[in-house]
Design a protein around this motif. Sequence first.
Motif, PDB file in Angstrom:
ATOM      1  N   THR B 101      33.424   5.557  33.081  1.00 17.57           N
ATOM      2  CA  THR B 101      34.207   4.436  32.500  1.00 17.57           C
ATOM      3  C   THR B 101      34.907   4.394  31.398  1.00 17.57           C
ATOM      4  O   THR B 101      35.608   3.615  31.181  1.00 17.57           O
ATOM      5  CB  THR B 101      32.988   3.476  32.022  1.00 17.57           C
ATOM      6  OG1 THR B 101      32.396   3.929  30.796  1.00 17.57           O
ATOM      7  CG2 THR B 101      32.027   3.105  33.077  1.00 17.57           C
ATOM      8  N   ASP B 105      32.911   8.461  27.990  1.00 16.49           N
ATOM      9  CA  ASP B 105      31.651   8.662  29.259  1.00 16.49           C
ATOM     10  C   ASP B 105      32.023   9.891  29.817  1.00 16.49           C
ATOM     11  O   ASP B 105      31.237  10.650  30.006  1.00 16.49           O
ATOM     12  CB  ASP B 105      32.055   7.414  30.183  1.00 16.49           C
ATOM     13  CG  ASP B 105      30.775   7.388  30.747  1.00 16.49           C
ATOM     14  OD1 ASP B 105      29.819   7.730  30.348  1.00 16.49           O
ATOM     15  OD2 ASP B 105      30.810   6.685  31.826  1.00 16.49           O
ATOM     16  N   THR B 122      34.145   7.849  20.817  1.00 16.51           N
ATOM     17  CA  THR B 122      34.723   6.312  20.747  1.00 16.51           C
ATOM     18  C   THR B 122      35.084   6.072  19.354  1.00 16.51           C
ATOM     19  O   THR B 122      36.379   5.589  19.252  1.00 16.51           O
ATOM     20  CB  THR B 122      33.441   5.636  21.015  1.00 16.51           C
ATOM     21  OG1 THR B 122      32.747   5.784  22.271  1.00 16.51           O
ATOM     22  CG2 THR B 122      33.685   4.020  20.833  1.00 16.51           C
ATOM     23  N   THR B 179      37.255  -8.739  31.197  1.00 15.93           N
ATOM     24  CA  THR B 179      35.844  -8.782  31.493  1.00 15.93           C
ATOM     25  C   THR B 179      35.152 -10.098  32.407  1.00 15.93           C
ATOM     26  O   THR B 179      34.216 -10.655  31.944  1.00 15.93           O
ATOM     27  CB  THR B 179      34.867  -9.242  29.995  1.00 15.93           C
ATOM     28  OG1 THR B 179      35.537 -10.365  29.409  1.00 15.93           O
ATOM     29  CG2 THR B 179      35.268  -8.026  29.015  1.00 15.93           C
ATOM     30  N   GLU B 186      34.380  -0.403  37.126  1.00 12.65           N
ATOM     31  CA  GLU B 186      35.138  -0.724  35.994  1.00 12.65           C
ATOM     32  C   GLU B 186      36.462  -0.867  36.398  1.00 12.65           C
ATOM     33  O   GLU B 186      37.689  -0.487  35.566  1.00 12.65           O
ATOM     34  CB  GLU B 186      35.102   0.450  34.889  1.00 12.65           C
ATOM     35  CG  GLU B 186      33.850   0.208  34.272  1.00 12.65           C
ATOM     36  CD  GLU B 186      33.266  -0.829  33.411  1.00 12.65           C
ATOM     37  OE1 GLU B 186      34.134  -1.629  33.055  1.00 12.65           O
ATOM     38  OE2 GLU B 186      32.341  -0.943  33.120  1.00 12.65           O
ATOM     39  N   THR B 350      35.461  -1.128  26.254  1.00  9.33           N
ATOM     40  CA  THR B 350      34.507  -0.460  27.063  1.00  9.33           C
ATOM     41  C   THR B 350      33.517   0.671  26.380  1.00  9.33           C
ATOM     42  O   THR B 350      32.318   0.758  26.334  1.00  9.33           O
ATOM     43  CB  THR B 350      34.954   0.102  28.396  1.00  9.33           C
ATOM     44  OG1 THR B 350      35.839  -0.718  29.012  1.00  9.33           O
ATOM     45  CG2 THR B 350      34.114   0.626  29.472  1.00  9.33           C
ATOM     46  N   SER B 353      31.492  -1.009  23.379  1.00 12.04           N
ATOM     47  CA  SER B 353      30.597  -1.711  24.121  1.00 12.04           C
ATOM     48  C   SER B 353      29.372  -0.914  24.802  1.00 12.04           C
ATOM     49  O   SER B 353      28.139  -0.861  24.371  1.00 12.04           O
ATOM     50  CB  SER B 353      31.027  -2.761  24.859  1.00 12.04           C
ATOM     51  OG  SER B 353      30.185  -2.884  26.054  1.00 12.04           O
ATOM     52  N   ASN B 354      29.664   0.229  25.499  1.00  8.84           N
ATOM     53  CA  ASN B 354      28.788   0.924  26.068  1.00  8.84           C
ATOM     54  C   ASN B 354      28.312   2.120  25.247  1.00  8.84           C
ATOM     55  O   ASN B 354      27.105   2.285  25.334  1.00  8.84           O
ATOM     56  CB  ASN B 354      29.574   1.826  27.272  1.00  8.84           C
ATOM     57  CG  ASN B 354      29.763   0.714  28.487  1.00  8.84           C
ATOM     58  OD1 ASN B 354      29.529  -0.171  28.443  1.00  8.84           O
ATOM     59  ND2 ASN B 354      30.273   1.405  29.616  1.00  8.84           N
ATOM     60  N   HIS B 355      29.131   2.580  24.516  1.00 13.14           N
ATOM     61  CA  HIS B 355      28.275   3.702  23.531  1.00 13.14           C
ATOM     62  C   HIS B 355      27.692   3.365  22.198  1.00 13.14           C
ATOM     63  O   HIS B 355      26.928   4.126  21.694  1.00 13.14           O
ATOM     64  CB  HIS B 355      29.324   4.743  23.624  1.00 13.14           C
ATOM     65  CG  HIS B 355      29.842   5.465  24.787  1.00 13.14           C
ATOM     66  ND1 HIS B 355      28.982   5.661  25.800  1.00 13.14           N
ATOM     67  CD2 HIS B 355      31.082   5.387  25.502  1.00 13.14           C
ATOM     68  CE1 HIS B 355      29.514   5.964  26.879  1.00 13.14           C
ATOM     69  NE2 HIS B 355      30.785   5.890  26.772  1.00 13.14           N
ATOM     70  N   VAL B 358      25.721  -1.851  22.909  1.00 12.72           N
ATOM     71  CA  VAL B 358      24.727  -2.012  23.680  1.00 12.72           C
ATOM     72  C   VAL B 358      23.524  -0.979  23.235  1.00 12.72           C
ATOM     73  O   VAL B 358      22.373  -1.587  23.284  1.00 12.72           O
ATOM     74  CB  VAL B 358      25.236  -1.648  25.060  1.00 12.72           C
ATOM     75  CG1 VAL B 358      24.102  -1.785  26.129  1.00 12.72           C
ATOM     76  CG2 VAL B 358      26.083  -2.874  25.643  1.00 12.72           C
ATOM     77  N   VAL B 379      26.068  -7.005  28.191  1.00 16.70           N
ATOM     78  CA  VAL B 379      27.335  -6.026  28.092  1.00 16.70           C
ATOM     79  C   VAL B 379      28.495  -6.784  28.074  1.00 16.70           C
ATOM     80  O   VAL B 379      29.459  -6.345  27.434  1.00 16.70           O
ATOM     81  CB  VAL B 379      27.132  -5.167  29.383  1.00 16.70           C
ATOM     82  CG1 VAL B 379      28.518  -4.403  29.554  1.00 16.70           C
ATOM     83  CG2 VAL B 379      25.844  -4.283  29.399  1.00 16.70           C
ATOM     84  N   ARG B 383      31.239  -6.630  25.100  1.00 12.86           N
ATOM     85  CA  ARG B 383      32.591  -6.109  25.442  1.00 12.86           C
ATOM     86  C   ARG B 383      33.632  -7.216  25.236  1.00 12.86           C
ATOM     87  O   ARG B 383      34.686  -6.636  24.683  1.00 12.86           O
ATOM     88  CB  ARG B 383      32.629  -6.048  27.125  1.00 12.86           C
ATOM     89  CG  ARG B 383      33.521  -4.747  27.446  1.00 12.86           C
ATOM     90  CD  ARG B 383      33.666  -4.537  28.783  1.00 12.86           C
ATOM     91  NE  ARG B 383      32.664  -3.628  29.061  1.00 12.86           N
ATOM     92  CZ  ARG B 383      32.190  -2.905  29.944  1.00 12.86           C
ATOM     93  NH1 ARG B 383      33.049  -3.217  31.156  1.00 12.86           N
ATOM     94  NH2 ARG B 383      31.178  -1.797  30.332  1.00 12.86           N
TER      95      ARG B 383
END
Lengths: 122, 892
Positions: B101, B105, B122, B179, B186, B350, B353-355, B358, B379, B383
């Motif tokens: 993503t 990632d 990140t 989003t 993605e 992304t 938020s993802n790493h 969340v 999520v 985001r």
Amino acid sequence: MGKHVLLIEDEPNIIEAISFILSRDGWKVDTHSNGQTAVAAVHEKRPDLVILDVMLPGRSGFDILKTLRAEAATAELPVLMLTARGQTKDREMAEKMGASRFMTKPFSNAEVLDAVRALVAG
Amino acid sequence: MAVLNILVAVCLTYVAILFLVAFMADRAAMRGRAVWLRSPLVYTLSLSIYCTAWTFYGAVGNAARSGLEYVTIYIGPTLVMVGWWWGLRKLVRVGRAQRVTSIADLISSRYGKSPLLAVMVTLMAVLGTTPYIALQLQSVTLSFAAFAGTAEGARPADSQSTALWVAAGLAVFTVLFGTRNLDANERHNGVVMAIALEAVVKLFALLAVGVFVVWGLGGGLSETLARIDTSEIGRWQVAPGRWAGMIFLSAAAFLTLPRMFQVLVVENENEGHLRLASWMFPAYLMLISLFVLPIAVTGLERMPAGSNPDLFVLTVPLSEGQTGLAMLSFLGGFSSATSMVIVAAIALSTMVSNHIVVPIWLRLAHGGALVSGDVRNLVLLSRRFSIAGVLLLGYLYFRVSGGGAALAAIGLVSFLGVAQFLPAMLGGLFWRGATRSGAIAGLSVGFAVWTWSMLLPSFGAGGVLSAGILAEGPFAIGWLRPQALFGIDGLDPLVHAILWSMVLNTLAFVAVSLVSFPSPLERLQGAQFVDVFQHSGGRQSWTGGMAQSEDLLIMAQRIMGAGDAQRLFQREAQRQGLAGYLPEPSPDFLNVLERELSGSVGAATAHAMVGQIVGGASVTVEDLMAVADETAQMMEYSSQLEAKSAELARTARQLREANEKLTQLSVQKDGFLSQISHELRTPMTSIRSFSEILRDTAGLTEMEKGRYAGIIYGETVRLTRLLDDLLDLSVLENGQVRMNVSHGSLGDVIDHAVAAAGGAVGLQITRDREVEAILVETDLDRLAQVFINLIANAQKYCDAERPELRISVGRSGGMLNVDFTDNGSGIPRDAQEVIFEKFSRVSDREAGGAGLGLAICREIMTRLGGKVAYLPGQGGTAFRVSLPERAQLAAQ
């Protein structure tokens, strides 16, 4: 005299030789050359002594001896065993089976006579 | 004011068009009519976000300041697209196969899904990109101010509110289209489409300004070229070190910039699109850089001294009164800035938020209790906040920095910051030995050096670092001077920073990778990345659904033991609200199971095992190799044990066999000796007895004497024959005898045999002499010996009243057969096998043989290549002598 011997042996020449020797010594000699009917012959002839060859056609001499020893009538019957296979194993086997005497071929005639006389006298 | 109002109106209209395009594209994609949306052309145009406002405005400024150096920024990506096409393809393939993503990632996934790496990358990306976003806001603000300044006079107070409004607008757009849905891939169709449109607009705007400058102001191509030649900036002043550094930097940044990674890999629909992009994107770059020099030269000539060269693209048309063209140019710059910000915000949000958001949220909220819908909303929400946060950061940076630094400088600082991802990324793609620790070390070292030697000095002496530190190093440690590390002086600060950060980064990465040991998951992921072309589609999370819970239970029982496995399954089933032992094979459950199993058999093995049953992910050779690696030692040890045990078993078996053989040989030897003894002693007994009788007995008749002597003679003959036979047999068995092969008639051989056996005395022999007239090639004497034996046997043993023997000749199966059949009672079935053994005699009757005859016959026939066998079912005793056909020659 007139002692009675039954010779169980399948070689014709040996039968003739032993018969000759014993007859000359005054024995009554009967012969039989079949292993399977040997025990019956002993019962029928009721000899004072049996000379028994180990290698017989039909049934081995050891088997015959075993049967004879198992029966009351013949349990004490003197048996001289003859064998052409001169191994100690055979001698041991014969003694275990209850042979009165064991003799290896070829034998001397005097030996046979001595043995036969000793067995019947004893 | 009217111009400004028109500008605002045009801007709003343009933004509305962008919204509309994005909206339509999303709608079309949702209805599945996205084919034209996802053409390679759109993909290529979306790559043009590489050309930001920095390129749009800054290239001209750069050219005005440093001459041709701006070209390097285009050469880097061009080299990558053209020369490293296969590497890009691999990057894209890995990205798609692993469902990556973002660049964070990708790197985290490669190094064993390390959360630490993801967070590091990140944070670094945010740090490296925020100034860049600020730069875009600044460019929009400046260009807006340029318009405003022309119309009304400068109103600097407004610039910050302009930036705020632009940032807010971009945030709304990005949130709306970035989003919209939580697609597993993605991909953002609307955004990409809008960006493609913006790419066209900015190219068109720059070309329009260029055409105006060259033909409208410059008086044509040749004159413009002539003026460039005479100008200061037209001189070909190449500083090789700086050029090489810039080309490398732009090439690296093209791969590692989060927004570039987003469009290049994440938004990529089809690997094949790269093919078109590989020449079309360089062409785009060439077009966009085409008029940079003429604009710069014209700007320098016509604009008053001291005006900002970064804005020549805008100010040249404005000063010439070409408001429409200027407006187009403004839109071009606006497009460049917004498209970059949008994509960068999506990419960064992304990652953030993802790493970061969340994982923290899930940990705080006891993630296990959440159902999937909650996570989805969480999520999306995180985001959206991340996008707003990223833009806010950019805006704050813009406010704090005050927009002082030159545009191009910020761009390069940013470039080098994200270029620090390069060693870890490329190493992860092409080197299986790269490890998580190596990646962490390389990134940390590279980023530290970058911060010290480039980021901090970029604020200028007295900014963050005092002039003293810049000149003499911290605490007056000379070799730590930010722009002269390790005492190497005199390098261009940019080249210096590139050199040290990249070299130390790479060294740390390689060295630590070599020293550290990768975890099984790292090895597995490494194999899937490096060898992505051997197996595509190795997804790491289970899709479930196809899995058979019962199969999983069976497998788990084998590994964990029945009790533990059943408890686990029951617990999971209960958690899913089901009774019994079989939970639904949901991804959650499968992950739990895999984790439990990995405690027993290792992660790679567990993954492979679950993969086999679930069937969702193919288990590849590399997976299995990872398993093998993991258990190599164990297997080696156990195979050693196994080999030893097998060897022992083999030895024991050999010993047993040898012993059996010896025992058997001993028994045979005993039997043989016993037989020999018997066969020898029996005639000896007669001989001795009768010779004693002849010697010791007086008065024997002559007839008796003759008879007994005859017996003795017969027995000696018998003995001699026995010894002859024994020797013959021994010689035959040892293979010492030579066969005297000669030709002769079969009939003659039979004649000879019949005569030697004493003719047909007492035996009626039937023959067919015509058939016997066959020429044979063999040892005729030996063959006759066999025949003699068989005829003699018939004479001795045939028990018929009138014994008859039929000798017949025939062929079958390539053999010549001579059958000897008598009319006796035959040999009993169980004795038929035995008669060929030594000393075996079946008959009760005295026959005078030692029982060696047939054994000798058998040996002879074997030596002659044939055989002799008892032939059952002939009504009497029957023997068949077979000779091979080659021993037979046609007599006729």
